[in-house]
Design a protein around this motif. Sequence first.
Motif, PDB file in Angstrom:
ATOM      1  N   UNK A 203       9.452   4.956   4.856  1.00  0.00           N
ATOM      2  CA  UNK A 203       9.304   6.390   4.370  1.00  0.00           C
ATOM      3  C   UNK A 203      10.600   6.705   3.365  1.00  0.00           C
TER       4      UNK A 203
ATOM      5  N   UNK B 198       2.355  11.301   3.331  1.00  0.00           N
ATOM      6  CA  UNK B 198       1.993  12.057   4.595  1.00  0.00           C
ATOM      7  C   UNK B 198       2.592  13.489   4.458  1.00  0.00           C
TER       8      UNK B 198
ATOM      9  N   UNK C 187      -1.537  11.936   7.665  1.00  0.00           N
ATOM     10  CA  UNK C 187      -1.934  11.233   6.329  1.00  0.00           C
ATOM     11  C   UNK C 187      -2.676  12.015   5.344  1.00  0.00           C
TER      12      UNK C 187
ATOM     13  N   UNK D 295       5.057  20.005  13.916  1.00  0.00           N
ATOM     14  CA  UNK D 295       3.987  19.171  14.095  1.00  0.00           C
ATOM     15  C   UNK D 295       4.421  17.595  13.489  1.00  0.00           C
ATOM     16  N   UNK D 296       3.537  16.433  13.929  1.00  0.00           N
ATOM     17  CA  UNK D 296       3.913  15.343  13.622  1.00  0.00           C
ATOM     18  C   UNK D 296       3.345  14.849  12.144  1.00  0.00           C
ATOM     19  N   UNK D 297       3.439  13.877  11.567  1.00  0.00           N
ATOM     20  CA  UNK D 297       2.959  13.640  10.321  1.00  0.00           C
ATOM     21  C   UNK D 297       1.350  13.292  10.193  1.00  0.00           C
TER      22      UNK D 297
ATOM     23  N   UNK E 157       5.987  13.495   2.911  1.00  0.00           N
ATOM     24  CA  UNK E 157       6.838  12.159   2.804  1.00  0.00           C
ATOM     25  C   UNK E 157       5.969  11.021   1.901  1.00  0.00           C
TER      26      UNK E 157
ATOM     27  N   UNK F  49       0.767  -1.017  -0.056  1.00  0.00           N
ATOM     28  CA  UNK F  49      -0.026  -0.074  -0.139  1.00  0.00           C
ATOM     29  C   UNK F  49       0.844   1.203   0.019  1.00  0.00           C
TER      30      UNK F  49
ATOM     31  N   UNK G 197       8.494  10.896  17.608  1.00  0.00           N
ATOM     32  CA  UNK G 197       7.490  10.536  17.198  1.00  0.00           C
ATOM     33  C   UNK G 197       6.589   9.312  17.636  1.00  0.00           C
TER      34      UNK G 197
ATOM     35  N   UNK H  76      -0.369   9.898  13.909  1.00  0.00           N
ATOM     36  CA  UNK H  76       0.914  10.270  14.728  1.00  0.00           C
ATOM     37  C   UNK H  76       0.551  11.298  15.872  1.00  0.00           C
ATOM     38  N   UNK H  77       1.372  11.369  16.691  1.00  0.00           N
ATOM     39  CA  UNK H  77       1.190  12.604  17.480  1.00  0.00           C
ATOM     40  C   UNK H  77       1.926  13.855  17.211  1.00  0.00           C
ATOM     41  N   UNK H  78       2.055  14.740  17.900  1.00  0.00           N
ATOM     42  CA  UNK H  78       2.852  16.094  17.302  1.00  0.00           C
ATOM     43  C   UNK H  78       4.329  15.725  17.851  1.00  0.00           C
TER      44      UNK H  78
ATOM     45  N   UNK I  47       6.586  -0.093   7.687  1.00  0.00           N
ATOM     46  CA  UNK I  47       6.264   1.302   6.858  1.00  0.00           C
ATOM     47  C   UNK I  47       7.656   1.749   6.659  1.00  0.00           C
TER      48      UNK I  47
ATOM     49  N   UNK J 157      -3.952   7.854   0.264  1.00  0.00           N
ATOM     50  CA  UNK J 157      -3.221   6.616   0.332  1.00  0.00           C
ATOM     51  C   UNK J 157      -4.020   5.834  -1.166  1.00  0.00           C
TER      52      UNK J 157
ATOM     53  N   UNK K 183       3.611  16.951   6.753  1.00  0.00           N
ATOM     54  CA  UNK K 183       4.382  17.368   8.108  1.00  0.00           C
ATOM     55  C   UNK K 183       4.386  18.943   8.104  1.00  0.00           C
TER      56      UNK K 183
ATOM     57  N   UNK L 122       1.436   5.530   0.535  1.00  0.00           N
ATOM     58  CA  UNK L 122       0.866   6.516   1.328  1.00  0.00           C
ATOM     59  C   UNK L 122       1.571   7.969   0.973  1.00  0.00           C
TER      60      UNK L 122
END
Lengths: 115, 114
Positions: A105, A36, A46, A42-44, A89, A32, B90, B105-107, A103, A49, A38, A34
């Motif tokens: 990246x 993402x 989605x 902050x975090x990633x 990403x 699969x 992360x 994901x968290x921040x 997964x 997909x 960012x 994806x």
Amino acid sequence: GNSVTQMEGPVTLSEEAFLTINCTYTATGYPSLFWYVQYPGEGLQLLLKATKADDKGSNKGFEATYRKETTSFHLEKGSVQVSDSAVYFCALSSTMDTGRRALTFGSGTRLQVQP
Amino acid sequence: DAMVIQNPRYQVTQFGKPVTLSCSQTLNHNVMYWYQQKSSQAPKLLFHYYDKDFNNEADTPDNFQSRRPNTSFCFLDIRSPGLGDAAMYLCATSRVGRLDSPLHFGNGTRLTVT
């Protein structure tokens, strides 16, 4: 092993320009795919997909088509906005020999959109 | 809203002083991951929990440990942080077994080592 290759950034565009971020992959089986995003600090999240060949993922004006013949999953948007400035990403999800999911990246592509 | 929460957002520790980062989730996902992300690089998987089953990546330093006392919480312990461990950490979760299931994901927690 699995790998994901993305075009290097930064990509700098003017607002309303067309965006393409290239992504190619190497994987066994049927991964699969994806994208993402960012945003700074902050975090990633989605973005979109696709789970099988010829699937098109889309979200917020972004699109990417799972091309098995070219092992690609390029990200496109017809008209970018300043708020799209972020790091993108590409990633693939596959099953390892252990049966567990992995997964992988790409290295990320920074997009800068100027007003 | 269901989510992944990391605390604190910013953590400063001294060289060699143990530090713990925390992650909680309300998604009830079976799998929890810890990634290390250094500036301008892709996230690097350190380890993950598949329920209570701990899976360490081969190249994760022994300095890094993790605990998952229950489904909702997961901790990252760095026993003796070095300057090279300064990074964004992360936490992420996913539903078990599905290749098309995205990671949530968290921040992140940005760790500074002085």
